[in-house]
Design a protein around this motif. Structure first.
Motif, short mmCIF file in Angstrom:
data_model
loop_
_atom_site.label_atom_id
_atom_site.label_comp_id
_atom_site.label_asym_id
_atom_site.label_seq_id
_atom_site.Cartn_x
_atom_site.Cartn_y
_atom_site.Cartn_z
N ASP A 220 0.83 -1.20 0.00
CA ASP A 220 0.00 0.00 0.00
C ASP A 220 0.87 1.26 0.00
O ASP A 220 0.60 2.22 -0.73
CB ASP A 220 -0.91 -0.01 1.23
CG ASP A 220 -1.89 1.15 1.24
OD1 ASP A 220 -2.82 1.15 0.41
OD2 ASP A 220 -1.72 2.08 2.06
N GLU A 221 1.93 1.25 0.79
CA GLU A 221 2.85 2.39 0.83
C GLU A 221 3.54 2.58 -0.52
O GLU A 221 3.70 3.72 -1.00
CB GLU A 221 3.91 2.16 1.91
CG GLU A 221 3.38 2.21 3.33
CD GLU A 221 4.40 1.72 4.33
OE1 GLU A 221 5.51 1.31 3.90
OE2 GLU A 221 4.10 1.72 5.54
N LEU A 222 3.93 1.47 -1.15
CA LEU A 222 4.63 1.56 -2.43
C LEU A 222 3.71 2.07 -3.52
O LEU A 222 4.13 2.86 -4.38
CB LEU A 222 5.21 0.20 -2.81
CG LEU A 222 6.13 0.18 -4.04
CD1 LEU A 222 7.29 1.15 -3.86
CD2 LEU A 222 6.66 -1.24 -4.29
N ARG A 223 2.45 1.64 -3.50
CA ARG A 223 1.50 2.15 -4.49
C ARG A 223 1.35 3.67 -4.33
O ARG A 223 1.39 4.41 -5.32
CB ARG A 223 0.14 1.47 -4.34
CG ARG A 223 -0.93 2.19 -5.16
CD ARG A 223 -2.28 1.53 -5.10
NE ARG A 223 -3.32 2.44 -5.59
CZ ARG A 223 -4.57 2.09 -5.79
NH1 ARG A 223 -4.97 0.85 -5.57
NH2 ARG A 223 -5.46 2.97 -6.22
N THR A 224 1.17 4.13 -3.09
CA THR A 224 1.04 5.57 -2.83
C THR A 224 2.28 6.31 -3.29
O THR A 224 2.20 7.40 -3.88
CB THR A 224 0.79 5.82 -1.33
OG1 THR A 224 -0.42 5.15 -0.94
CG2 THR A 224 0.65 7.30 -1.04
N TRP A 225 3.45 5.72 -3.06
CA TRP A 225 4.72 6.32 -3.48
C TRP A 225 4.80 6.41 -5.01
O TRP A 225 5.18 7.44 -5.55
CB TRP A 225 5.87 5.48 -2.92
CG TRP A 225 7.22 6.03 -3.19
CD1 TRP A 225 7.93 6.92 -2.43
CD2 TRP A 225 8.07 5.73 -4.32
NE1 TRP A 225 9.16 7.19 -3.00
CE2 TRP A 225 9.27 6.48 -4.16
CE3 TRP A 225 7.93 4.90 -5.43
CZ2 TRP A 225 10.31 6.41 -5.08
CZ3 TRP A 225 8.96 4.84 -6.35
CH2 TRP A 225 10.14 5.59 -6.18
#
Length: 266
Positions: A220-225
């Motif tokens: 989820d963090e990587l998608r947002t990034w």
């Protein structure tokens, strides 16, 4: 006989390795792995015997798995002190033009670090990690903080549904429905064995029904990034990836034609 010999030898070696890791290993006073046992044969001996007896056409990997204690150590090196060691590597940064300040900023890329952390958490190959989808084109998005499925907030929401794709939900985090229970697992979009049988299209992937919260938070963090630093106008064709973006070596034209477009997570 040779193939069966290699197979049984692999079982014996892995079983004794498991006994050593689970029953004969601990951490010393400094937190370092300590073992008082050894597998039935050494890793070198095992590799030599397998090389001599295994079939060239085997479909299962005979590679010896990395001991759990090593994986824990690798994970600690990568994540301790807010990713201190990966962030100390100068080649993990890129220049980004901040649209609000119109100034160049040096930004750390978590992609390589998260790639390795993913392979530590779930048993998939590096190329499989690199083929994972962000889920930007899906109908819903999983929120690992609330542990609920929510409407997808991406500009590309419902892209696959709108074009009537064979598989409308392609994100690495996928919905798992078991009776009345709804949870989340992982959708691995490629499968080496199945690709040979059904081609490289959207039917090739498989689901891992495991709600690994740590990995879901990272995805989820990587998608947002990715959405912040590398926004896209649509899914990308495999053939349009820049050279070196994956570890796949010179894919054939048929693979390029059959591989579906993706919103690449890595």
């Amino acid at each position: 006989y040779p193939t069966a010999y290699a197979k049984h030898l692999s079982y014996m070696y892995r079983f004794t390795l498991w006994i050593v890791e689970e029953q004969m290993s601990d951490l010393d006073d400094d937190g370092m792995p300590l073992s008082i046992g050894y597998p039935i044969i050494t890793t070198y001996q095992f590799d030599q015997l397998v090389d001599k007896t295994a079939s060239r056409n085997r479909t299962e990997s005979s590679q010896v798995k990395i001991p759990t204690s090593f994986l824990i150590t690798i994970q600690e090196i990568l994540t301790e002190n807010d990713f201190e060691w990966p962030k100390s590597q100068s080649n993990q940064y890129f220049d980004w033009l901040n649209p609000e300040t119109s100034k160049l900023e040096s930004v750390w890329s978590p992609v390589h670090t998260y790639n390795f952390l993913t392979m530590i958490e779930i048993p998939i190959r590096k190329i499989q990690v690199q083929m994972l989808d962000t889920g930007e084109g899906d109908d819903e998005r999983y929120n690992p903080r609330t542990k609920q499925w929510e409407p997808n907030n991406s500009p590309h929401q419902k892209y696959w549904t709108k074009i009537k794709a064979v598989r409308p939900q392609r994100g690495a985090i996928t919905k798992i429905i078991d009776g009345l229970k709804v949870s989340a697992g992982f959708y691995i979009s490629t499968n080496k064995t199945q690709d040979i049988r059904v081609g490289f299209g959207p039917e090739s992937g498989y689901t891992i029904p495991w709600n690994n919260e740590s990995l879901m938070h990272r995805f989820d963090e990587l998608r947002t990034w990715q959405e912040k630093y590398f926004p896209v106008i649509g899914p990308l064709a495999y053939g349009d990836l820049v050279d070196g973006a994956t570890t796949d070596r010179a894919p054939s034209q048929s693979v390029l034609n059959e591989t579906p477009h993706r919103y690449y997570l890595f």
